[in-house]
Structure formats: structure tokens, C-alpha cells
Design a protein around this motif. Structure first.
Motif, PDB file in Angstrom:
ATOM      1  N   LYS A  11       0.817  -1.214   0.000  1.00 61.03           N
ATOM      2  CA  LYS A  11       0.000   0.000   0.000  1.00 61.03           C
ATOM      3  C   LYS A  11       0.851   1.265   0.000  1.00 61.03           C
ATOM      4  O   LYS A  11       0.530   2.251  -0.669  1.00 61.03           O
ATOM      5  CB  LYS A  11      -0.942  -0.005   1.207  1.00 61.03           C
ATOM      6  CG  LYS A  11      -2.020   1.056   1.159  1.00 61.03           C
ATOM      7  CD  LYS A  11      -3.035   0.830   2.271  1.00 61.03           C
ATOM      8  CE  LYS A  11      -4.192   1.830   2.166  1.00 61.03           C
ATOM      9  NZ  LYS A  11      -5.228   1.585   3.189  1.00 61.03           N
ATOM     10  N   SER A  12       1.956   1.288   0.761  1.00 65.28           N
ATOM     11  CA  SER A  12       2.821   2.471   0.855  1.00 65.28           C
ATOM     12  C   SER A  12       4.269   2.091   0.565  1.00 65.28           C
ATOM     13  O   SER A  12       5.207   2.624   1.167  1.00 65.28           O
ATOM     14  CB  SER A  12       2.721   3.100   2.248  1.00 65.28           C
ATOM     15  OG  SER A  12       1.403   3.444   2.557  1.00 65.28           O
TER      16      SER A  12
ATOM     17  N   ARG B  85       7.401   1.589   2.261  1.00 67.90           N
ATOM     18  CA  ARG B  85       7.083   1.656   3.678  1.00 67.90           C
ATOM     19  C   ARG B  85       6.039   0.592   4.031  1.00 67.90           C
ATOM     20  O   ARG B  85       5.221   0.198   3.199  1.00 67.90           O
ATOM     21  CB  ARG B  85       6.519   3.026   4.054  1.00 67.90           C
ATOM     22  CG  ARG B  85       7.496   4.175   3.809  1.00 67.90           C
ATOM     23  CD  ARG B  85       8.621   4.152   4.849  1.00 67.90           C
ATOM     24  NE  ARG B  85       9.493   5.300   4.718  1.00 67.90           N
ATOM     25  CZ  ARG B  85      10.630   5.319   4.028  1.00 67.90           C
ATOM     26  NH1 ARG B  85      11.007   4.232   3.369  1.00 67.90           N
ATOM     27  NH2 ARG B  85      11.384   6.383   3.987  1.00 67.90           N
TER      28      ARG B  85
ATOM     29  N   ASN C 146       2.647  -0.358   5.944  1.00 66.76           N
ATOM     30  CA  ASN C 146       1.431   0.407   6.248  1.00 66.76           C
ATOM     31  C   ASN C 146       0.532  -0.397   7.188  1.00 66.76           C
ATOM     32  O   ASN C 146       0.060  -1.479   6.845  1.00 66.76           O
ATOM     33  CB  ASN C 146       0.672   0.734   4.965  1.00 66.76           C
ATOM     34  CG  ASN C 146      -0.451   1.735   5.202  1.00 66.76           C
ATOM     35  OD1 ASN C 146      -0.290   2.928   4.969  1.00 66.76           O
ATOM     36  ND2 ASN C 146      -1.593   1.262   5.665  1.00 66.76           N
TER      37      ASN C 146
ATOM     38  N   THR D 181      -3.050  -0.442   8.966  1.00 66.80           N
ATOM     39  CA  THR D 181      -4.386   0.173   8.824  1.00 66.80           C
ATOM     40  C   THR D 181      -5.281  -0.277   9.974  1.00 66.80           C
ATOM     41  O   THR D 181      -5.419  -1.481  10.228  1.00 66.80           O
ATOM     42  CB  THR D 181      -5.041  -0.227   7.486  1.00 66.80           C
ATOM     43  OG1 THR D 181      -4.197   0.206   6.412  1.00 66.80           O
ATOM     44  CG2 THR D 181      -6.420   0.419   7.354  1.00 66.80           C
TER      45      THR D 181
ATOM     46  N   ASN E 240      -4.239   5.170   8.973  1.00 62.22           N
ATOM     47  CA  ASN E 240      -3.051   4.493   8.432  1.00 62.22           C
ATOM     48  C   ASN E 240      -1.795   5.002   9.135  1.00 62.22           C
ATOM     49  O   ASN E 240      -1.582   6.228   9.240  1.00 62.22           O
ATOM     50  CB  ASN E 240      -2.929   4.765   6.928  1.00 62.22           C
ATOM     51  CG  ASN E 240      -4.052   4.104   6.140  1.00 62.22           C
ATOM     52  OD1 ASN E 240      -4.112   2.885   6.043  1.00 62.22           O
ATOM     53  ND2 ASN E 240      -4.955   4.922   5.595  1.00 62.22           N
TER      54      ASN E 240
ATOM     55  N   LYS F  93       2.383   4.673   8.966  1.00 61.40           N
ATOM     56  CA  LYS F  93       3.428   4.242   8.044  1.00 61.40           C
ATOM     57  C   LYS F  93       4.773   4.234   8.753  1.00 61.40           C
ATOM     58  O   LYS F  93       5.082   5.125   9.547  1.00 61.40           O
ATOM     59  CB  LYS F  93       3.468   5.165   6.817  1.00 61.40           C
ATOM     60  CG  LYS F  93       2.158   5.173   6.018  1.00 61.40           C
ATOM     61  CD  LYS F  93       2.175   6.196   4.899  1.00 61.40           C
ATOM     62  CE  LYS F  93       0.818   6.266   4.214  1.00 61.40           C
ATOM     63  NZ  LYS F  93       0.776   7.291   3.150  1.00 61.40           N
TER      64      LYS F  93
ATOM     65  N   SER G 206       9.062   2.295   8.464  1.00 56.85           N
ATOM     66  CA  SER G 206      10.025   1.519   7.679  1.00 56.85           C
ATOM     67  C   SER G 206       9.791   0.029   7.921  1.00 56.85           C
ATOM     68  O   SER G 206       9.381  -0.389   9.012  1.00 56.85           O
ATOM     69  CB  SER G 206      11.454   1.902   8.093  1.00 56.85           C
ATOM     70  OG  SER G 206      12.386   1.044   7.464  1.00 56.85           O
TER      71      SER G 206
ATOM     72  N   LEU H  50       7.119   5.638  13.988  1.00 55.30           N
ATOM     73  CA  LEU H  50       6.141   5.993  12.959  1.00 55.30           C
ATOM     74  C   LEU H  50       6.675   7.180  12.172  1.00 55.30           C
ATOM     75  O   LEU H  50       7.105   8.189  12.747  1.00 55.30           O
ATOM     76  CB  LEU H  50       4.800   6.357  13.595  1.00 55.30           C
ATOM     77  CG  LEU H  50       4.116   5.281  14.430  1.00 55.30           C
ATOM     78  CD1 LEU H  50       2.786   5.820  14.975  1.00 55.30           C
ATOM     79  CD2 LEU H  50       3.868   4.023  13.606  1.00 55.30           C
ATOM     80  N   GLU H  51       6.612   7.089  10.835  1.00 55.75           N
ATOM     81  CA  GLU H  51       7.127   8.152   9.983  1.00 55.75           C
ATOM     82  C   GLU H  51       6.011   9.077   9.481  1.00 55.75           C
ATOM     83  O   GLU H  51       6.280  10.246   9.181  1.00 55.75           O
ATOM     84  CB  GLU H  51       7.883   7.547   8.791  1.00 55.75           C
ATOM     85  CG  GLU H  51       9.124   6.779   9.221  1.00 55.75           C
ATOM     86  CD  GLU H  51       9.892   6.227   8.029  1.00 55.75           C
ATOM     87  OE1 GLU H  51       9.500   6.537   6.881  1.00 55.75           O
ATOM     88  OE2 GLU H  51      10.873   5.498   8.232  1.00 55.75           O
ATOM     89  N   SER H  52       4.811   8.544   9.357  1.00 54.55           N
ATOM     90  CA  SER H  52       3.697   9.381   8.919  1.00 54.55           C
ATOM     91  C   SER H  52       2.387   8.683   9.273  1.00 54.55           C
ATOM     92  O   SER H  52       2.379   7.486   9.581  1.00 54.55           O
ATOM     93  CB  SER H  52       3.758   9.662   7.416  1.00 54.55           C
ATOM     94  OG  SER H  52       3.563   8.469   6.673  1.00 54.55           O
TER      95      SER H  52
END
Length: 869
Positions: free
Chosen positions: A58-59, A62, A64, A66, A90, A92, A94, A108-110
């Protein structure tokens, strides 16, 4: 060699794809456990979600995570309220974060959220629903691990609805359809956060709506200092609808509260800035509008916001000698002057004041001016306002693109001043309120989208210190004309302090069609009820004395209607309502209440010389009470008491709950049996009464109804020399169970009975008693079942005749025996006479003589034995 390399690469890619697809299944439980741990360790609320899933596609590159349909529901004192909801959240990170050992935090990066809801509520005690963090008195150990660590670089929010509600101040703000993105390195203590936001904002304070779906756009770079909790507006521009604003300065969180140092202003001074505040649906193409003059908004907020202070601030809105004209419209709005200031110069909330020093404009020859001043806002607001001017309503749509199916018309004039304080309003100390002036409108015409028109020829309202005096209101709509005057009390208490609206009015009308005042709804499917229950407003405390020469209601025409209508405490009370209808008069007293969940009503009706057939066919409830009455021609005097529940949506009586009684007297009545299936069927089985000749004059009867049944108290009617006793019950579903008891002279029981009577002497015939005949009516009024005991009645008559003759002949036989025993023996008879000497011999001799005489008499009576020559 190349083929081998390509083959090996293909196998590697296949394995990699399989690994990426299989990884979510391997790590899903681990991720789910981390989410649960993060929630349980930090949140004191009811948290639920549908599922937690992991995807490496999905990402990509990265991982993901959900979380579907995540919800956070408050506990007491906000039990059941939704604090947060996200249709899809969500997270995201590594891929390498998935391989960390237990106890290591995943970075968490985003994150992103879709279709979210956030509700921030302050109750009347000032407690907020957002304080859901776990409270633990024990000091957190340094070794305690966190499931997730924040290394946020970007985030996005799609279609969020944010609601803020303060129950004590009655402020509600809704920011809907929020789309927001932000990028910045949250791992750093200082960062620049680049944001883009658009949304729709609505604002309500108490009962007043100040904004409705106002478009907001903000592109801003925020300088964030996490160590010092300082947020600086660097390069930003906002649009409120299309009014541009620039911000500068900062907000900093300090121990005592929040420190503000902000300035804002419009980057340009064109009057188009003001038109930019107008929702786009009402202003057309802004670029094509011709404007002159300026419009400026500027201000600042500087100081500490704490429990005792607010920042000093100044908001100035100014325009001088401006004008605008839409290219496709004939009129111009000119001489526009706006001079408004909202200020606080001390930092104390009560020192805030609002000055509208001038607000004026001109359309054609009409000039309108307004000014107002509000002070002492937090303790006891003081209001001083004035309104003066004239507006030709027809010019509004000629100067501004108001979207109306039909244009307005009429002249509005106002010259009003008012000065009051809120405490005097709350305590109804009207001596402290200074109102004066008049507002009038003449020649007002309006037609709604359904074609219904309202023409107000003249309306005048006079402002007095304690009341609004409606001196005149004359209007026509549809077939109706109305004239109203009266006094409205406590207007300010209703407007500002949630008090009841009180009034006393008089209304007169030559002709009033109720349908002219009914709301037209879209047609519903057959049998479908209105979607919402009808409620009588709780804030109304109004009395209306009404008179009308003619009122049209549904299919009824009412003449000379008068009475009093009182609306109070979610109840409408009717007093001394009178009307001429159905050839007579109906008086009504009663009430309808919607205070309980199920509406109720109670009515007393007084019917005088009304036409019976019309009354019981045109009024549905009366038709249910006495469905047989439609065959009776004549007049009725009656008193009716009834009460019960109403359908909450249609406001019609629920017949199953109806209780009450009816007492009535019939006048000058005849019966039309051919109009009734029931009477026709009864007439065919009872041949000794002609129902057409039935006389019901001055008949008095009484009914009672309860639990869906009508009970008729037994009563007698006379037909010539026949008496009929009638009693029984019927249901509002038209089912019935009635008993009719006829007291019938023998001569009406057919040919056989008359033949028997003809053989009697007049003296014997006069001794025959009337015979009872019973009839039972069942089934329903359209398909009745009728049973009678006519055969049993005829048999009873024959038995009566036989018994009568038998007794007569017994008497004759006894007399004959006495003569026989006591007669003088004929001298010529030489036979020896034997006289009974014992009791047994006398008995035997008597039986023989009586037997012979009875036998002879019966043979003669029935003609079965001829007399010997």
C-alpha cells in the motif's frame, strides 16, 4: 549465462513478492498487540476497532498499518459521547521496524486519517471530554517501554468533521469537510511545518446562527518550537470565503495559560474584500462586480489567556463611501459606510465592548442607518441601539442577486431606539428598558415555491418599554383574510434569555381557509406517515381571541366561528369555541397537549339541533361512534365528553384509547332504512314493523366508549302498539353485538296465530298477553348477521291459547258436574240414580265429566271433529 542470470533474478523477484505478500500474516498479530498495548496504557475510555491489518504494498517501500473504524467513546460524565472516530487510520513506518524485538518501540514516519469525527465538549461545570489520559499516581519507571515512537515527517487528514460545544456559554462551532496536510520533521525540537487546509465553518451562539458553511482556506508555514511550546505564523494567507487575510506573530503555551502576540489584516483595501465574505451562492462572479471605495479588516491580539485574563485585542472593520453594482442588475447600492470596532484594552473580559458607530447604505432614494453599542459583556451586558430608514423591498432584488422565485415588494419603514441591560430583561424589570418607535410595512407581497402568496396590506408594530404593540396586521392569503392586533410581552426575554414568549392577540376574519396556512409537504407513499412528530412549542404563552364569519376546514364549512385559543406549557386550550354547522350549533371546550411522548386530548362538545345525517357522515370520529346514525333524518341535541391519545405525527385520535360518553335527544326524526344494509336485513326478518314509519321523536339515548368499544345503554322505542328495547355494543372496527327485545301483540305473529284468535270470543281474545320476540344483531354494519326467535314466539302463543281454553273448559266441566249432581230428578225418569258417596267416587266422576267437556271444546276450537246431526 544471461539466461541463467535472468532466471535467477526472476526467481528472486518471485520469492521477494511472495515474502512481501506473506509478511502481513507473519506480523499481523504482533502489530495488533502493539496497538492494543498503546491504547490500554494511555487511554481511559471505551476504545473499539474492527480490525488491524498490515500491508507492504500500500505504501511501498514503507510498511502500512491500517486500523479500520477506530472509535473512542467517553466514560462518565460524558457516558456514550464519541470523542474520536476514524473510518480508516493508516500508520506508516520503515519495514525494518517490523523486525524489532519485543520492548523496542516502532518509529512511525507518517499517518493519515479518512472520514474522521472529533467532538470536543465542555459541560455546564466546565469539564472537558478530552481528558482521557490514564491517571497513575505511581512514578513512571525509566525502563517502561512505549509501543510506538514518533518520528513523524508528514501527515494528512481527509474529510474530518470537528465539533466544539460549550454548554455553559451555548457556543457551538462546527468545522466540516476538513482536508489538511502537513510536512515537517517532528523528530526535531524545532521545525517548520508546511500546511494546507480547507474546510467549511458554522457558528451558533445561543439561539443565533452567525456563520453557515463559510468556506475557509489556509496555506501556512508554522514555526514550531517543541521545547518552548511556541508556534509562530511565518508565511501564511487565509481566505474566509474570498476575503483574504494575512497573519503574523506567535502563540506560546506557558504555565499560566497561552501567550498571544498576533496581528492580522487584509492585504488589499478594495470593497470586493467585503463581498468576499458573502457565500459564493449569493454573490455571482466577484470579478465582474463594479465597486468603489474601500473595505479594511485589521487587528491584533496581545497578552495572556488564563483563568482570569484574556489577551488585549482590537478588531476594526471599516468602509468609507463605498458602492457596488452587479453588471446584470439595474440598481446600485451606494453611500456604504461601515465603522465597527470590537475592543478590549485591559485584558479583563468584562471590559470588552462592541461599537457599531455607523452602518448605512442607500438604494435608489431609500437610505437605511443603524448603530449600536454593547458594553459590560460578561457581567450584565448593556445594549444601546438605533435603527432608522426606509427600504423598498422590490429594489433589493434589483440591486443584489437574491435568489427568489418571485420578487419581493413592499415598503419597510423603521424608526426605533432601544436601550436595556440583560439583568433587567431576566428579572422582567421593564421600567429599566427604554424602547420607542415604530416599524411598519405596507404593500408587502410574497409568493413561495409552492405558489402560495401572502399579501400584507399594512402591518404596524410600536415599541414600548415592556411590550411590542401590534397595532395593525391586515393580510390576505389564498381565500383567507385576517386582521390581527394585540400585545407581545417579554420579547427580549425570549430573544436573549430563553424565556417564554408571551402575548395576547385578537383576530378577525371574514373568510378563513385553514388549508391556506398549512405547510405543503412532498407527497408520501400511501399509508406513509409524516417523518417527525408534531410538537406545540414550549416557549409560547399566547392567548388568541378569534372571530370569523366563515371557516373552511377540510370538507367542512363553519359559520360564525368564535372562541378563545390559549397556547401554554406545550398545550393548546380551546375555550367557548362556537360555530354554526350542520344546520345547528356546536360548542367546544377542551385541550390538546404534546408535553408527553404520546400527545393527548380532552374535549367537551355541545351539539344543538344539528342535522343528524350530516354530523355522523362528515365527522369521521362521530361516524365511528354511531355508524347507524347516517340513516336517520332529523335533528339532534347532544353533549359529548371524550378524551384519549393522539397519533404523534398525524395528530388524529387513536380510537383504541378513546374514553367518554354521549347523551343525546332526537328531534323530528325519520328513518331511511334503505340506506342501511343492517336495517334492510332486519326489515326482511321482522315483518310486523315498518321501519320507514318508525317514530324516534324526542328519543333520549346515552352511549359510553372505552377500549375501542361503544356501549349503548338500553332504551325503549314505540311503534304503534309494539315496544322495542335496544341495547348492546359495537366496536370502532364496525363489529357489533346488539340485542333487540320486541313486546309484540299476538295479532302480529302471522296467519296461524290470527286464525286461532278468530275462534275466540272477544272477551277471551282480550285476555291474550303480548308475546316477547328477541333479535340478536352480530357481524358488522356492512355484513350483519341477524337471528330471531319468531318460531318460538309463535309456539308460545299457541301454548298460551291452548292453556287458556283448557282452563276455561276445566272450569266449565266442573260447573257442569255440580249441576249434574245437584239437579232434581225428572219425575218421568224411572231409572235409579246412584249418587257418589265417597271422595274417590266424586273425583272419578268429576274427571270423566271434565274430560268429555275439554275434549269436546278442543275439537270445536281446532275444527278437527264435526258436530253430529
Amino acid at each position: 549465462m544471461i539466461k541463467k542470470i535472468l532466471k535467477g533474478l526472476g526467481i528472486f523477484l518471485l520469492i521477494a513478492i511472495i515474502a512481501l505478500a506473506a509478511a502481513p500474516f507473519l506480523f499481523k498479530d504482533k502489530i495488533k498487540a502493539l496497538v492494543l498495548k498503546s491504547i490500554n496504557e494511555n487511554v481511559d475510555a471505551n476504545v473499539a476497532f474492527d480490525d488491524v491489518s498490515l500491508s507492504l504494498f500500500k505504501s511501498f517501500p514503507r510498511a502500512n498499518v491500517t486500523i479500520d473504524k477506530l472509535s473512542i467513546i467517553n466514560k462518565a460524565p460524558f457516558e456514550g459521547d464519541t470523542l474520536f472516530y476514524s473510518g480508516e487510520l493508516n500508520l506508516k513506518m520503515s519495514v525494518k521496524e517490523l523486525f524489532k524485538s519485543e520492548g523496542e518501540a516502532m518509529e512511525l514516519e507518517s499517518f493519515s486519517s479518512k472520514d474522521g469525527i472529533v467532538n470536543i465538549i465542555f459541560n455546564k461545570d466546565g469539564i472537558g471530554n478530552f481528558d482521557i489520559a490514564m491517571k497513575d499516581d505511581k512514578e513512571e519507571k525509566p525502563s517502561d517501554s512505549k509501543p510506538f515512537a514518533m518520528n513523524i515527517q508528514s501527515y494528512s487528514i481527509e474529510n474530518l468533521k470537528f465539533t466544539f460545544l460549550d454548554e455553559s456559554s451555548k457556543i457551538k462551532m462546527v468545522v466540516d469537510k476538513i482536508n489538511h496536510t502537513g510536512t515537517g520533521n517532528f523528530a526535531a525540537s524545532k521545525l517548520d511545518l508546511d500546511t494546507e487546509t480547507n474546510a467549511l465553518m458554522s457558528l451558533d451562539m445561543d439561539k443565533t446562527n452567525y456563520m453557515k458553511d463559510v468556506s475557509l482556506t489556509l496555506d501556512a508555514i508554522l514555526g514550531i518550537d517543541l521545547e518552548n511550546s511556541k508556534y509562530e505564523f511565518k508565511d501564511n494567507e487565509a481566505l474566509i470565503n474570498q476575503l483574504p487575510l494575512k497573519f503574523a506573530g506567535f502563540i506560546q503555551l506557558v504555565e499560566a495559560g497561552q501567550q498571544y502576540d498576533l496581528t492580522f489584516n487584509t492585504p488589499t483595501s478594495s470593497f470586493k474584500n467585503f463581498l468576499g465574505l458573502v457565500p459564493s451562492a449569493y454573490k455571482g462572479d466577484l470579478d465582474k462586480i463594479q465597486t468603489t471605495g474601500d473595505f479594511k479588516v485589521s487587528g491584533f491580539a496581545k497578552g495572556l489567556y488564563s483563568e482570569t485574563t484574556i489577551p488585549k485585542f482590537n478588531l476594526e472593520i471599516a468602509s468609507n463611501n463605498a458602492s457596488f453594482k452587479f453588471p446584470d442588475l439595474p440598481k446600485k447600492v451606494e453611500n456604504i459606510i461601515i465603522d465597527t470596532k470590537i475592543k478590549n484594552e485591559t485584558g479583563l473580559m468584562n471590559d470588552t465592548y462592541v461599537n457599531i458607530d455607523n452602518l448605512s447604505f442607500k438604494i435608489d432614494k431609500d437610505v437605511f442607518n443603524a448603530k449600536a453599542n454593547i458594553r459590560n459583556v460578561s457581567e450584565n451586558p448593556l445594549v444601546d441601539a438605533a435603527l432608522k430608514g426606509t427600504i423598498n423591498l422590490a429594489n433589493l432584488s434589483k440591486a443584489y442577486p437574491i435568489k427568489l422565485d418571485t420578487p419581493l415588494s413592499g415598503i419597510l419603514k423603521a424608526d426605533v431606539t432601544t436601550k436595556f441591560d440583560m439583568q433587567s430583561v431576566e428579572k422582567e424589570q421593564y421600567q429599566n428598558i427604554q424602547n420607542a418607535g415604530l416599524v411598519s410595512i405596507t404593500g408587502f407581497k410574497y409568493t413561495d415555491e409552492n405558489g402560495k402568496g401572502m399579501n400584507i396590506s399594512e402591518a404596524i408594530v410600536q415599541f414600548n418599554p415592556s411590550t411590542l404593540n401590534l397595532q395593525k396586521f391586515a393580510a390576505q392569503t389564498g381565500k383567507s383574510d385576517i386582521n390581527v392586533n394585540g400585545v407581545l410581552e417579554n420579547f427580549y426575554g425570549y430573544l436573549f434569555n430563553d424565556q417564554n414568549l408571551k402575548g395576547n392577540f385578537n383576530m378577525s376574519s371574514n373568510q378563513l381557509a385553514v388549508n391556506d396556512f398549512m405547510t405543503t409537504e412532498e407527497p408520501t407513499k400511501e399509508g406513509q406517515k409524516p417523518s417527525e412528530a408534531l410538537k406545540i412549542p414550549a416557549f409560547l404563552d399566547v392567548t388568541l381571541n378569534a372571530k370569523a364569519n366563515t371557516v373552511f376546514y377540510d370538507n367542512l364549512t363553519l359559520k360564525d366561528v368564535s372562541g378563545k385559543l390559549i397556547v401554554k406549557d406545550e398545550r393548546v386550550t380551546l375555550e367557548n369555541v362556537k360555530t354554526n354547522i350542520f344546520g345547528g350549533m356546536i360548542g367546544l371546550n377542551g385541550n390538546v397537549s404534546t408535553k408527553t411522548k404520546v400527545p393527548t386530548f380532552a374535549m367537551n362538545l355541545d351539539l344543538k339541533t344539528v342535522n343528524i345525517s350530516e354530523t355522523f357522515t362528515q365527522l369521521d370520529m362521530m361516524k365511528s361512534i354511531a355508524p347507524i346514525a347516517n340513516v336517520i333524518n332529523g335533528k339532534l341535541n347532544s353533549t359529548i365528553k371524550l378524551s384519549g391519545n393522539l397519533d404523534a405525527k398525524e395528530m388524529t385520535p387513536d380510537l383504541k384509547t378513546l374514553t367518554g360518553d354521549l347523551a343525546g335527544q332526537l328531534l323530528s326524526t325519520t328513518v331511511n332504512a334503505s340506506n342501511s344494509t343492517l336495517l334492510s336485513a332486519l326489515d326482511s326478518q321482522i315483518n310486523f314493523i315498518d321501519l320507514k314509519k318508525l317514530n324516534l321523536n324526542d328519543l333520549k339515548t346515552s352511549l359510553s366508549f372505552e377500549n375501542g368499544k361503544v356501549k349503548v345503554k338500553p332504551f325503549d322505542i314505540k311503534y304503534e302498539d309494539v315496544t322495542v328495547n335496544i341495547g348492546g355494543t359495537h366496536g370502532f372496527d364496525q363489529s357489533m353485538n346488539y340485542n333487540l327485545k320486541f313486546d309484540v301483540p299476538a295479532k302480529y305473529l302471522g296467519k296461524e296465530a290470527n286464525n286461532l284468535i278468530a275462534k275466540l270470543s272477544p272477551a277471551d281474545a282480550s285476555k291474550i298477553k303480548n308475546i316477547p320476540v328477541n333479535a340478536v344483531l352480530g357481524g358488522n354494519f356492512s355484513k350483519p348477521t341477524i337471528s330471531t326467535d319468531m318460531k318460538q314466539a309463535t309456539t308460545a302463543l299457541v301454548n298460551q291459547l291452548v292453556e287458556q281454553q283448557k282452563q276455561k273448559l276445566v272450569n266449565q266441566g266442573t260447573s257442569a258436574l255440580g249441576n249434574l249432581l245437584n239437579q232434581t230428578k225428572n219425575p218421568k225418569d224411572t231409572s235409579k240414580t246412584t249418587t257418589p258417596s265417597t271422595k274417590e267416587e266424586v273425583k272419578t266422576k268429576t274427571e270423566e265429566v271434565v274430560k268429555d267437556k275439554v275434549k269436546e271444546g278442543l275439537n270445536n276450537l281446532f275444527g278437527n271433529k264435526k258436530k253430529k246431526e
